[in-house]
Enzyme design. Structure first.
Site, PDB file in Angstrom:
ATOM      1  CD  GLN A  97     139.786  19.462  55.170  1.00  0.00           C
ATOM      2  OE1 GLN A  97     140.839  19.504  55.769  1.00  0.00           O
ATOM      3  NE2 GLN A  97     139.519  18.485  54.312  1.00  0.00           N
ATOM      4  CG  ASP A 150     136.204  17.590  62.197  1.00  0.00           C
ATOM      5  OD1 ASP A 150     137.230  16.898  62.413  1.00  0.00           O
ATOM      6  OD2 ASP A 150     136.185  18.830  62.356  1.00  0.00           O
ATOM      7  CB  CYS A 169     138.704  17.548  57.704  1.00  0.00           C
ATOM      8  SG  CYS A 169     138.332  17.577  59.465  1.00  0.00           S
ATOM      9  NE  ARG A 185     143.395  21.304  53.214  1.00  0.00           N
ATOM     10  CZ  ARG A 185     143.678  21.495  54.511  1.00  0.00           C
ATOM     11  NH1 ARG A 185     143.476  20.533  55.387  1.00  0.00           N
ATOM     12  NH2 ARG A 185     144.109  22.662  54.950  1.00  0.00           N
ATOM     13  NE  ARG A 237     145.134  24.964  61.296  1.00  0.00           N
ATOM     14  CZ  ARG A 237     144.977  23.656  61.098  1.00  0.00           C
ATOM     15  NH1 ARG A 237     145.412  22.788  61.989  1.00  0.00           N
ATOM     16  NH2 ARG A 237     144.375  23.201  60.006  1.00  0.00           N
ATOM     17  CG  HIS A 266     139.695  24.122  57.907  1.00  0.00           C
ATOM     18  ND1 HIS A 266     140.751  24.754  57.267  1.00  0.00           N
ATOM     19  CD2 HIS A 266     140.178  22.911  58.309  1.00  0.00           C
ATOM     20  CE1 HIS A 266     141.804  23.958  57.294  1.00  0.00           C
ATOM     21  NE2 HIS A 266     141.487  22.837  57.908  1.00  0.00           N
TER      22      HIS A 266
HETATM   23  N1   CP Z   1     142.496  18.756  58.101  1.00  0.00           N
HETATM   24  C1   CP Z   1     143.422  19.582  58.604  1.00  0.00           C
HETATM   25  O1   CP Z   1     143.339  20.807  58.526  1.00  0.00           O
HETATM   26  O2   CP Z   1     144.467  18.920  59.172  1.00  0.00           O
HETATM   27  P1   CP Z   1     145.604  19.588  60.049  1.00  0.00           P
HETATM   28  O3   CP Z   1     144.962  20.108  61.305  1.00  0.00           O
HETATM   29  O4   CP Z   1     146.587  18.483  60.342  1.00  0.00           O
HETATM   30  O5   CP Z   1     146.238  20.706  59.284  1.00  0.00           O
HETATM   31  N1  NVA Z   2     137.348  20.708  63.804  1.00  0.00           N
HETATM   32  C1  NVA Z   2     138.755  20.392  63.922  1.00  0.00           C
HETATM   33  C2  NVA Z   2     139.375  20.386  62.566  1.00  0.00           C
HETATM   34  C3  NVA Z   2     140.843  20.051  62.548  1.00  0.00           C
HETATM   35  C4  NVA Z   2     141.394  20.066  61.149  1.00  0.00           C
HETATM   36  C5  NVA Z   2     139.430  21.393  64.841  1.00  0.00           C
HETATM   37  O1  NVA Z   2     139.139  22.588  64.742  1.00  0.00           O
HETATM   38  O2  NVA Z   2     140.254  20.970  65.669  1.00  0.00           O
END
Ligand code: CP
Ligand code: NVA
Length: 314
Positions: free
Chosen positions: A147, A229, A269, A297, A117, A144
């Protein structure tokens, strides 16, 4: 031990990286969804480790916070029979303490896969370029895809193989990009609805059946799925005030959901900013599948990792 086996050829010797939804073909997506559903049944009926990945290690590099992604990847790897090591930015400070190249080369010595990440999608691509084990995107500024796997698994469990109208309402962000591409692969009609200036990435609109509109009512009209989101993603905190103003008309509330089909579902998400992109009565309402989506997930990523570890994803 439970064993899942496939009558499929090996994919070759190059590591297969999953950096975006585009890296998963329609055939492999169907394979992941079938396996994820089989693994979900197996976990409920016979919660034993799955053979074949014993003692293999998953390296997890996280430059941003996470609840769902971290827990589901760690749990999935454990339940596959391996283990995970979680490293934050303060542990390795990739690009500062050590180059991306050196991190990729080092991690490839010990780990079976790398889940990352990262702030920048370009850094993820650089990591993958130099890693000799599969690299999986656990969220970047651009995509992502894991997801999105859970999202389409949730939709498929609810509606089967029907082609649907799916409406993304809110920011055209990383989650929107991955979801739209993945949903398009399954033949759904995707409408992305954002304020001007906040559209999804341009490549998303070259996928079949992906359209854009600026009117949330038109997007929600007769939709089978409404997905939103946060308006302010991680790393965009300095834009918060401006974004709250620009997105105000794009809230998913009861009036928006009233325009959808009677059997429609609501997805998010998570994490959610309740009272902003979605109201409590929608996210906690009867159409909401957000917690099943989060649950999925685990199965989507377990299936993906199992196939990657067996070198079955071409
Ligand atoms: N939806 C998602 O990726 O959640 P987190 O940021 O908590 O991992
Ligand atoms: N769009 C959000 C998703 C988090 C899972 C972010 O990038 O913070």
């Amino acid at each position: 031990m439970v064993s899942f086996s496939y009558n499929l050829p090996n994919a070759g010797t190059q590591p297969k990286h999953i950096l975006s939804s585009s890296d998963i073909s329609y055939g492999r997506l169907c394979q992941i969804l079938d396996l994820a559903q089989a693994m979900k049944r197996q976990r409920l009926e016979n919660p034993q480790p799955i053979a074949q990945v014993e003692n293999r290690m998953l390296a997890m590099l996280f430059e941003k916070q996470s609840l769902r992604t971290r827990i589901t990847f760690e749990t999935a790897m454990h339940e596959l029979g391996g283990h995970a090591i979680y490293l934050t930015k303060s542990d390795i400070d990739m690009g500062q303490r050590e180059s991306v190249y050196d991190v990729a080369k080092n991690l490839s010595q010990w780990s079976a896969m790398i889940v990352a990440r990262l702030n920048s999608h370009a850094t993820l691509c650089q990591l993958a370029e130099h890693a000799s084990v599969p690299v999986i995107n656990a969220l970047t500024d651009m995509e992502h895809p894991c997801q999105a796997l859970a999202d389409v698994l949730t939709i498929t469990e609810k509606f089967g193989d029907d082609a649907l109208k799916v409406a993304w309402i809110g920011d055209g962000n990383n989650v929107a990009n991955s979801f739209a591409v993945m949903a398009s692969k399954l033949g759904h009609n995707v409408v992305i609805c954002t304020p001007p200036g906040y559209e999804a990435a341009s490549y998303v609109y070259s996928e079949p059946n992906v359209e854009h509109c600026y009117d949330p009512k038109a997007a929600a009209e007769d939709a089978d799925v409404v997905y939103t989101d946060v308006w302010v993603s991680m790393g965009q905190e300095s834009e918060e005030q401006e974004r709250i103003e620009r997105f105000a008309k794009y809230q998913v509330n009861d009036a928006v959901m009233a325009l959808t089909k009677p059997n429609a579902i609501f997805l998010h998400c998570l994490p959610a900013k309740r009272g902003f992109e979605v109201v409590d009565s929608v996210i906690d309402g009867p159409k909401s599948l957000v917690f099943e989506q989060a649950n999925n997930r685990l199965y989507a990523q377990k299936a993906l990792m199992h196939l990657l570890l067996e070198n079955r994803i071409a």
